[in-house]
Design a protein around this motif. Structure first.
Motif, PDB file in Angstrom:
ATOM      1  N   LEU A  53       0.825  -1.207   0.000  1.00 25.89           N
ATOM      2  CA  LEU A  53       0.000   0.000   0.000  1.00 25.89           C
ATOM      3  C   LEU A  53       0.862   1.261   0.000  1.00 25.89           C
ATOM      4  O   LEU A  53       0.535   2.243  -0.663  1.00 25.89           O
ATOM      5  CB  LEU A  53      -0.934   0.005   1.209  1.00 25.89           C
ATOM      6  N   THR A  54       1.958   1.235   0.716  1.00 27.16           N
ATOM      7  CA  THR A  54       2.873   2.379   0.738  1.00 27.16           C
ATOM      8  C   THR A  54       3.421   2.634  -0.660  1.00 27.16           C
ATOM      9  O   THR A  54       3.487   3.787  -1.118  1.00 27.16           O
ATOM     10  CB  THR A  54       4.027   2.122   1.726  1.00 27.16           C
ATOM     11  N   GLU A  55       3.786   1.573  -1.337  1.00 28.27           N
ATOM     12  CA  GLU A  55       4.300   1.715  -2.703  1.00 28.27           C
ATOM     13  C   GLU A  55       3.225   2.274  -3.635  1.00 28.27           C
ATOM     14  O   GLU A  55       3.498   3.162  -4.453  1.00 28.27           O
ATOM     15  CB  GLU A  55       4.789   0.366  -3.224  1.00 28.27           C
ATOM     16  N   VAL A  56       2.001   1.807  -3.514  1.00 27.37           N
ATOM     17  CA  VAL A  56       0.908   2.304  -4.352  1.00 27.37           C
ATOM     18  C   VAL A  56       0.665   3.784  -4.095  1.00 27.37           C
ATOM     19  O   VAL A  56       0.492   4.575  -5.026  1.00 27.37           O
ATOM     20  CB  VAL A  56      -0.379   1.477  -4.099  1.00 27.37           C
ATOM     21  N   ILE A  57       0.676   4.181  -2.838  1.00 36.66           N
ATOM     22  CA  ILE A  57       0.463   5.592  -2.504  1.00 36.66           C
ATOM     23  C   ILE A  57       1.588   6.452  -3.071  1.00 36.66           C
ATOM     24  O   ILE A  57       1.339   7.539  -3.618  1.00 36.66           O
ATOM     25  CB  ILE A  57       0.330   5.767  -0.975  1.00 36.66           C
ATOM     26  N   GLN A  58       2.814   5.987  -2.975  1.00 36.92           N
ATOM     27  CA  GLN A  58       3.939   6.742  -3.531  1.00 36.92           C
ATOM     28  C   GLN A  58       3.810   6.869  -5.046  1.00 36.92           C
ATOM     29  O   GLN A  58       4.047   7.945  -5.610  1.00 36.92           O
ATOM     30  CB  GLN A  58       5.269   6.077  -3.163  1.00 36.92           C
ATOM     31  N   ASN A  59       3.422   5.785  -5.703  1.00 37.30           N
ATOM     32  CA  ASN A  59       3.246   5.826  -7.161  1.00 37.30           C
ATOM     33  C   ASN A  59       2.116   6.782  -7.548  1.00 37.30           C
ATOM     34  O   ASN A  59       2.237   7.536  -8.520  1.00 37.30           O
ATOM     35  CB  ASN A  59       2.962   4.428  -7.720  1.00 37.30           C
ATOM     36  N   ASN A  60       1.028   6.766  -6.795  1.00 40.77           N
ATOM     37  CA  ASN A  60      -0.081   7.677  -7.077  1.00 40.77           C
ATOM     38  C   ASN A  60       0.333   9.135  -6.862  1.00 40.77           C
ATOM     39  O   ASN A  60      -0.071  10.018  -7.619  1.00 40.77           O
ATOM     40  CB  ASN A  60      -1.292   7.345  -6.223  1.00 40.77           C
ATOM     41  N   LEU A  62       3.346  10.363  -7.234  1.00 37.09           N
ATOM     42  CA  LEU A  62       4.188  10.738  -8.376  1.00 37.09           C
ATOM     43  C   LEU A  62       3.345  10.990  -9.623  1.00 37.09           C
ATOM     44  O   LEU A  62       3.586  11.947 -10.373  1.00 37.09           O
ATOM     45  CB  LEU A  62       5.225   9.645  -8.652  1.00 37.09           C
ATOM     46  N   ALA A  63       2.346  10.144  -9.842  1.00 33.88           N
ATOM     47  CA  ALA A  63       1.485  10.315 -11.013  1.00 33.88           C
ATOM     48  C   ALA A  63       0.709  11.628 -10.924  1.00 33.88           C
ATOM     49  O   ALA A  63       0.587  12.351 -11.926  1.00 33.88           O
ATOM     50  CB  ALA A  63       0.520   9.137 -11.133  1.00 33.88           C
ATOM     51  N   LEU A  64       0.204  11.955  -9.768  1.00 33.63           N
ATOM     52  CA  LEU A  64      -0.505  13.226  -9.597  1.00 33.63           C
ATOM     53  C   LEU A  64       0.426  14.416  -9.812  1.00 33.63           C
ATOM     54  O   LEU A  64       0.047  15.420 -10.429  1.00 33.63           O
ATOM     55  CB  LEU A  64      -1.138  13.295  -8.208  1.00 33.63           C
ATOM     56  N   GLN A  65       1.641  14.306  -9.313  1.00 29.96           N
ATOM     57  CA  GLN A  65       2.597  15.399  -9.491  1.00 29.96           C
ATOM     58  C   GLN A  65       2.921  15.586 -10.969  1.00 29.96           C
ATOM     59  O   GLN A  65       2.996  16.719 -11.455  1.00 29.96           O
ATOM     60  CB  GLN A  65       3.879  15.118  -8.696  1.00 29.96           C
ATOM     61  N   ARG A  66       3.096  14.503 -11.705  1.00 32.68           N
ATOM     62  CA  ARG A  66       3.362  14.608 -13.153  1.00 32.68           C
ATOM     63  C   ARG A  66       2.169  15.233 -13.872  1.00 32.68           C
ATOM     64  O   ARG A  66       2.337  16.043 -14.772  1.00 32.68           O
ATOM     65  CB  ARG A  66       3.659  13.229 -13.735  1.00 32.68           C
ATOM     66  N   LEU A  67       0.967  14.850 -13.475  1.00 27.96           N
ATOM     67  CA  LEU A  67      -0.237  15.409 -14.073  1.00 27.96           C
ATOM     68  C   LEU A  67      -0.326  16.913 -13.810  1.00 27.96           C
ATOM     69  O   LEU A  67      -0.630  17.694 -14.720  1.00 27.96           O
ATOM     70  CB  LEU A  67      -1.468  14.690 -13.519  1.00 27.96           C
TER      71      LEU A  67
END
Length: 77
Positions: A53-60, A62-67
């Motif tokens: 879950l920690t990894e998923v939150i970190q990936n999300n 990063l994706a939001l920041q790129r967006l």
């Protein structure tokens, strides 16, 4: 078999009670050990789930920041 005869001769009618108490103590000890092993396994599974879950939150994040970066948004603090 000699042990049983010894117990009956020493304790008389209470021999069955003593034997059953010994069996119960062994059963109870086994249940405690099984329960402990189950808790340890469950704890390990939980630790793995939290890591995922920690990894998923970190990936999300990063994706939001790129967006936000692609949309030309500014950070407001």
């Amino acid at each position: 078999m000699e042990t049983l005869e010894f117990l009956v001769s020493q304790f008389g009618p209470w021999a069955i009670v003593v034997i059953m108490a010994g069996i119960f103590i062994q059963f109870y000890k086994n249940q405690i050990e099984t329960s402990r092993a189950d808790r340890i396994a469950e704890s390990e599974r939980h630790r793995e789930e939290v890591a995922q879950l920690t990894e998923v939150i970190q990936n999300n994040t990063l994706a939001l920041q790129r967006l936000i970066d692609k949309m030309g948004g500014e950070e407001h603090e």
